[in-house]
Design a protein around this motif. Structure first.
Motif, PDB file in Angstrom:
ATOM      1  N   GLY A   1       0.827  -1.187   0.000  1.00 19.19           N
ATOM      2  CA  GLY A   1       0.000   0.000   0.000  1.00 19.19           C
ATOM      3  C   GLY A   1       0.870   1.249   0.000  1.00 19.19           C
ATOM      4  N   LYS A   2       2.191   1.028  -0.016  1.00 16.87           N
ATOM      5  CA  LYS A   2       3.115   2.144  -0.102  1.00 16.87           C
ATOM      6  C   LYS A   2       4.268   1.772  -1.030  1.00 16.87           C
ATOM      7  N   ALA A   3       4.672   2.738  -1.823  1.00 16.30           N
ATOM      8  CA  ALA A   3       5.814   2.531  -2.709  1.00 16.30           C
ATOM      9  C   ALA A   3       6.781   3.691  -2.524  1.00 16.30           C
ATOM     10  N   SER A   4       7.998   3.495  -2.984  1.00 16.91           N
ATOM     11  CA  SER A   4       9.002   4.546  -2.914  1.00 16.91           C
ATOM     12  C   SER A   4       9.171   5.178  -4.286  1.00 16.91           C
ATOM     13  N   GLY A   5       9.538   6.455  -4.295  1.00 15.11           N
ATOM     14  CA  GLY A   5       9.737   7.161  -5.546  1.00 15.11           C
ATOM     15  C   GLY A   5      11.164   7.632  -5.711  1.00 15.11           C
ATOM     16  N   LEU A   6      11.453   8.178  -6.882  1.00 12.19           N
ATOM     17  CA  LEU A   6      12.794   8.647  -7.201  1.00 12.19           C
ATOM     18  C   LEU A   6      12.685   9.976  -7.932  1.00 12.19           C
ATOM     19  N   VAL A   7      13.481  10.949  -7.514  1.00 15.00           N
ATOM     20  CA  VAL A   7      13.532  12.258  -8.159  1.00 15.00           C
ATOM     21  C   VAL A   7      14.955  12.481  -8.639  1.00 15.00           C
ATOM     22  N   VAL A   8      15.111  12.760  -9.933  1.00 13.22           N
ATOM     23  CA  VAL A   8      16.433  12.962 -10.521  1.00 13.22           C
ATOM     24  C   VAL A   8      16.528  14.403 -11.022  1.00 13.22           C
ATOM     25  N   LEU A   9      17.467  15.142 -10.479  1.00 14.27           N
ATOM     26  CA  LEU A   9      17.613  16.564 -10.780  1.00 14.27           C
ATOM     27  C   LEU A   9      18.867  16.824 -11.601  1.00 14.27           C
ATOM     28  N   GLY A  10      18.769  17.772 -12.521  1.00 23.32           N
ATOM     29  CA  GLY A  10      19.934  18.158 -13.288  1.00 23.32           C
ATOM     30  C   GLY A  10      19.574  19.243 -14.284  1.00 23.32           C
ATOM     31  N   PRO A  11      20.505  20.128 -14.592  1.00 22.39           N
ATOM     32  CA  PRO A  11      20.236  21.170 -15.592  1.00 22.39           C
ATOM     33  C   PRO A  11      19.968  20.559 -16.957  1.00 22.39           C
ATOM     34  N   SER A  12      19.403  21.346 -17.840  1.00 25.40           N
ATOM     35  CA  SER A  12      19.206  20.898 -19.211  1.00 25.40           C
ATOM     36  C   SER A  12      20.555  20.524 -19.816  1.00 25.40           C
ATOM     37  N   GLY A  13      20.629  19.336 -20.421  1.00 22.57           N
ATOM     38  CA  GLY A  13      21.888  18.885 -21.010  1.00 22.57           C
ATOM     39  C   GLY A  13      22.755  18.075 -20.081  1.00 22.57           C
ATOM     40  N   SER A  14      22.266  17.794 -18.876  1.00 19.70           N
ATOM     41  CA  SER A  14      23.069  17.027 -17.925  1.00 19.70           C
ATOM     42  C   SER A  14      23.009  15.525 -18.185  1.00 19.70           C
ATOM     43  N   GLY A  15      22.068  15.094 -19.004  1.00 14.72           N
ATOM     44  CA  GLY A  15      21.950  13.668 -19.322  1.00 14.72           C
ATOM     45  C   GLY A  15      21.032  12.889 -18.402  1.00 14.72           C
TER      46      GLY A  15
ATOM     47  N   ASP B   1      -1.203   4.655  -2.542  1.00 22.53           N
ATOM     48  CA  ASP B   1      -2.509   4.073  -2.870  1.00 22.53           C
ATOM     49  C   ASP B   1      -2.652   2.728  -2.167  1.00 22.53           C
ATOM     50  N   PRO B   2      -3.709   2.532  -1.365  1.00 22.59           N
ATOM     51  CA  PRO B   2      -3.843   1.284  -0.593  1.00 22.59           C
ATOM     52  C   PRO B   2      -4.034   0.048  -1.458  1.00 22.59           C
ATOM     53  N   ASP B   3      -4.527   0.246  -2.685  1.00 23.52           N
ATOM     54  CA  ASP B   3      -4.791  -0.916  -3.554  1.00 23.52           C
ATOM     55  C   ASP B   3      -3.690  -1.152  -4.587  1.00 23.52           C
ATOM     56  N   TRP B   4      -3.121  -0.062  -5.120  1.00 21.97           N
ATOM     57  CA  TRP B   4      -2.120  -0.240  -6.171  1.00 21.97           C
ATOM     58  C   TRP B   4      -1.141   0.933  -6.182  1.00 21.97           C
ATOM     59  N   PRO B   5      -0.195   0.970  -5.267  1.00 20.71           N
ATOM     60  CA  PRO B   5       0.832   2.020  -5.315  1.00 20.71           C
ATOM     61  C   PRO B   5       1.801   1.768  -6.461  1.00 20.71           C
ATOM     62  N   VAL B   6       2.324   2.827  -7.016  1.00 27.19           N
ATOM     63  CA  VAL B   6       3.288   2.694  -8.101  1.00 27.19           C
ATOM     64  C   VAL B   6       4.573   3.421  -7.725  1.00 27.19           C
ATOM     65  N   CYS B   7       5.656   2.997  -8.359  1.00 20.97           N
ATOM     66  CA  CYS B   7       6.937   3.679  -8.182  1.00 20.97           C
ATOM     67  C   CYS B   7       6.942   4.890  -9.109  1.00 20.97           C
TER      68      CYS B   7
END
Length: 334
Positions: A53-67, A187-193
């Protein structure tokens, strides 16, 4: 007279360069973090754990052109545990199974338009049918999004250029975005990454809410530096040249050149690769068998329309040239 056959040969050679993927720091870090989060999610699904009912997320930061986008896409779409889309039958109903739903934040960037774009990606509405959900409020659209994510058994939702939605301005709108992201993760039924990619401005959205901040891992692209990355940069120059049948002039292996290259690209990985590819293109168009610094200078001049005094490959004191895309504040990349 234009030699169209020669242009076609150059275009084919450059196409080969486009197919090269160079693993870098952010790719390895994203692979590690994303792989563990996905493995945990898939294990929960397989075991049908009551605590799911819980998932973990990922945030990727970088300037334009960083790849950052290329790195995230490579990690996601090459993952052996994520399958390509398929169609399953449930009685007379045909259900589309999609492990990954990937999209770019639409323009104009609103929570409503983003929800509509996800429904388009999952086949719920046609992209040309803009009127189908126009009259519905955002919360109703996102209720349908969550239902469809479960129905299609989506495990990963990747949203690129997320800073466009994060900078909507009004505090209420920003909080609505935060609450929507948390609802997907919890989401208690279907969490997504949930995987988000964007410029450093996106960090402000994550930092505004402690619950969201605790549910995601934030990674930032680091700039390339001469001291740390000289060997990597030289290896990329050599590999790209070899791919299109060119030799590399010895000057391109010197620290003095690497400093100029990283100044021209502001140290961003993606821009550095573009600079290298542009020089190969210039050498190929000239019909020579060796890539030199003059080809980097010519490619830079043609792309950015800079005079020689503002060209990092030609100017005597190139450090005085403001880096492309940078403010007046300096950024140490040497």
């Amino acid at each position: 007279m234009v030699d169209y056959e020669a242009q076609m040969r150059v275009a084919k050679a450059l196409r080969e360069l486009d197919d090269i993927f160079v693993e870098n720091d952010i790719f390895h870090r994203v692979s590690q973090e994303f792989g563990l989060k996905l493995a945990t999610l898939l294990l929960d699904i397989e075991e049908g754990r009551p605590r799911r009912g819980k998932a973990s997320g990922l945030v990727v930061l970088g300037p334009s052109g960083s790849g950052k986008t290329t790195a995230v896409e490579r990690c996601i779409f090459s993952h052996p545990m994520l399958r390509p889309p398929s169609t399953q039958r449930r009685g007379v109903e045909r259900i589309r199974q999609v492990d990954v739903c990937a999209l770019k934040t639409p323009s104009p960037a609103t929570l409503k338009s983003l929800g509509h774009e996800i429904l388009v990606k999952l086949g719920y509405v046609d992209k040309s049918d803009a009127l189908s959900l126009r009259g519905k409020p955002a919360h109703e659209i996102w209720h349908q999004v969550r239902n469809l994510l479960q129905k299609c058994r989506v495990k990963v939702l990747f949203i690129d250029e997320m800073q466009d939605l994060a900078s909507t301005g009004a505090r209420g709108a920003t909080q609505e975005v935060i609450n929507t992201l948390k609802s997907l993760l919890q989401d208690p039924d279907w969490p997504v990454c949930v995987v988000l990619a964007g410029t450093p401005e996106l960090r402000h959205l994550v930092d505004q809410d402690l619950q969201l901040k605790n549910r995601v891992t934030t990674l930032s692209c680091r700039p390339l530096t001469t001291e740390v990355d000289k060997g990597t940069v030289v290896a990329i120059v050599s590999r790209y040249a070899e791919e299109v049948g060119l030799e590399v002039h010895p000057d391109l292996r010197k620290i003095s050149f690497i400093r100029r290259l990283l100044h021209a690209s502001a140290g961003h990985f993606g821009k550095t690769v573009q600079e290298i590819s542009g020089a190969q293109s210039e050498a190929l168009q000239r019909g020579v068998d060796e890539v030199k610094i003059e080809h980097f200078a010519a490619a830079f001049r043609n792309k950015y329309d800079r005079v020689d005094a503002a060209n990092p490959y030609l100017a005597e004191d190139f450090r005085q040239i403001r880096k492309l895309g940078e403010s007046a504040e300096t950024d140490e990349t040497e």
